[in-house]
Design an enzyme around this catalytic site. Structure first.
Site, mmCIF file in Angstrom:
data_model
loop_
_atom_site.group_PDB
_atom_site.id
_atom_site.type_symbol
_atom_site.label_atom_id
_atom_site.label_comp_id
_atom_site.label_asym_id
_atom_site.label_seq_id
_atom_site.Cartn_x
_atom_site.Cartn_y
_atom_site.Cartn_z
ATOM 1 N N SER A 40 0.799 -1.220 0.000
ATOM 2 C CA SER A 40 0.000 0.000 0.000
ATOM 3 C C SER A 40 0.835 1.274 0.000
ATOM 4 O O SER A 40 0.316 2.345 -0.325
ATOM 5 C CB SER A 40 -0.946 0.011 1.203
ATOM 6 O OG SER A 40 -0.233 -0.195 2.405
ATOM 7 N N ASP A 328 -2.229 8.204 8.028
ATOM 8 C CA ASP A 328 -3.113 7.387 8.849
ATOM 9 C C ASP A 328 -2.245 6.567 9.797
ATOM 10 O O ASP A 328 -1.098 6.929 10.049
ATOM 11 C CB ASP A 328 -4.063 6.531 7.989
ATOM 12 C CG ASP A 328 -3.328 5.513 7.116
ATOM 13 O OD1 ASP A 328 -2.118 5.285 7.318
ATOM 14 O OD2 ASP A 328 -3.970 4.919 6.221
ATOM 15 N N HIS A 331 0.483 4.697 7.090
ATOM 16 C CA HIS A 331 1.097 5.284 5.901
ATOM 17 C C HIS A 331 1.565 6.715 6.132
ATOM 18 O O HIS A 331 1.066 7.413 7.021
ATOM 19 C CB HIS A 331 0.097 5.255 4.741
ATOM 20 C CG HIS A 331 -0.466 3.896 4.481
ATOM 21 N ND1 HIS A 331 -1.691 3.498 4.972
ATOM 22 C CD2 HIS A 331 0.041 2.830 3.821
ATOM 23 C CE1 HIS A 331 -1.927 2.251 4.613
ATOM 24 N NE2 HIS A 331 -0.888 1.819 3.925
#
Length: 362
Positions: A40, A328, A331
């Site tokens: 991600s 977040d 990340h």
């Protein structure tokens, strides 16, 4: 543990990178293509096309990205996006979004929640593990790219000059080894043996990539996992980070350094570059003020579970994301991504034994 940049301010680098990158973008690309693999941290939207809970195709993700919420797990650009700009290339589109046209400037195969091992991240739904990403790249080479060149030598030349960018391994800990109620890997493997298991798989994948034509590969370390909010805010510890979890990352990263050096030695004409992002991340998290940050430990967006998970859809984020290291609970913000990308592209401390700017010249 921290790796010092030649300039100490994240803010300075974030403001100055635009001038640096515009020089590359306005001229001819300095590499024919950028191919992106991983998790991600690099996903540009592949998970939008998969049945999974691991998605970021909603605000506030993409708040500062020109096209809004595209599936990137940050407020703006990823490290891969910045490197594409520096190379003078468009952002590599998610492979799963391309159906008919052939893209010659590179593709993004990265998939949020996945990792090196096939079972990693499976509890969240479907994702593309590293083998599946390479399966897709092989199809790109043999079914799409082969018809775009006059002969196999021209295709080989194109691939040999392209840049291959990887960020993978974080989830093999976060979504596997550190989840003993869901996965048994921590019961079967002590930390050194688990890291070696990942290295053995990774080496196999890199050998396959080499056989498909790749010669210039950049692989980033996994981050200081014990410092990310999803870990640091849920486990008891002293200081800013869970040092036992950070030690797992250190074992992986040391094995990675040796593995990449061995691969460069083994595969003729190849260069495997190590992206040493762990140290600068740790330093920014534990000493944010010296890097021009106000907050190195809390997410900018409002997350589920009191700052320990992903962003709550459409909730208003903090007013100054550039002052945060974390977007977040997992990340980084765009500003943090810009520093890592800039240092890897033209610096001397993050990407070794040479930076990407020098890599393209070989």
């Amino acid at each position: 543990m921290g790796i010092k940049l030649s300039v100490s301010s994240l803010t300075f680098l974030f403001l100055s990178f635009a001038n640096f990158s515009s020089v590359s973008v306005e001229g001819s690309p300095i590499a024919p293509a950028l191919y992106v693999f991983g998790d991600s941290l690099f996903d540009s939207g592949n998970n939008n096309f998969l049945p999974t809970l691991a998605r970021a195709n909603f605000l506030p993700y993409g708040t500062n990205f020109p096209k809004g919420a595209t599936g990137r797990f940050t407020n703006g650009k990823t490290v891969a996006d910045f490197i594409a700009e520096f190379l003078g290339l468009p952002y590599a589109p998610p492979n799963l979004s391309i159906h008919k046209s052939t893209i010659l400037t590179g593709l993004n195969y990265a998939s949020g929640s996945c990792g090196i091992l096939p079972e990693t991240g499976s509890r969240l739904g479907e994702c593309l593990n590293l083998k599946e990403q390479l399966d897709l790249f092989e199809r790109t080479v043999k079914s799409d790219l082969s018809g775009q060149f006059n002969n196999s030598n021209d295709l080989a030349e194109y691939l040999s000059k392209s840049i291959f960018l990887f960020s993978v391994g974080n989830n093999d800990y976060l979504n596997n080894y550190l989840q003993p109620k869901l996965y048994d890997t921590s019961k079967r493997y002590p930390p050194p043996q688990f890291a070696q298991l990942l290295m053995d798989d990774l080496s196999h994948h890199f050998e396959r990539l080499y056989n498909l034509g790749a010669r210039k590969t950049v692989m980033f370390e996994i981050g200081p996992l014990g410092c990310i909010p999803s870990i640091a805010k849920t486990e008891k510890h002293d200081g800013d980070c869970v040092q036992g979890t950070n030690q797992l990352a250190s074992i992986f990263n040391e094995r990675l350094r040796v593995t990449l050096a061995n691969l460069t030695f083994t595969f003729q004409g190849s260069l495997f570059v190590l992206g040493r992002a762990n140290g600068i991340g740790y330093d920014a998290i534990t000493s944010p003020l010296k890097h021009g940050l106000e907050d190195g430990s809390n997410p900018c967006c409002k997350t589920w579970n009191n700052g320990t998970s992903s962003c709550i859809p459409f909730a208003k984020p903090c007013s100054q994301p550039n002052s945060h290291f974390f977007w977040d609970a997992f990340h980084l913000t765009e500003s943090a991504n810009s520093v890592i990308a800039t240092g890897c592209f033209n610096g001397s401390t993050i990407c070794t034994p040479l930076n990407i700017q020098k890599l393209v010249q070989i």
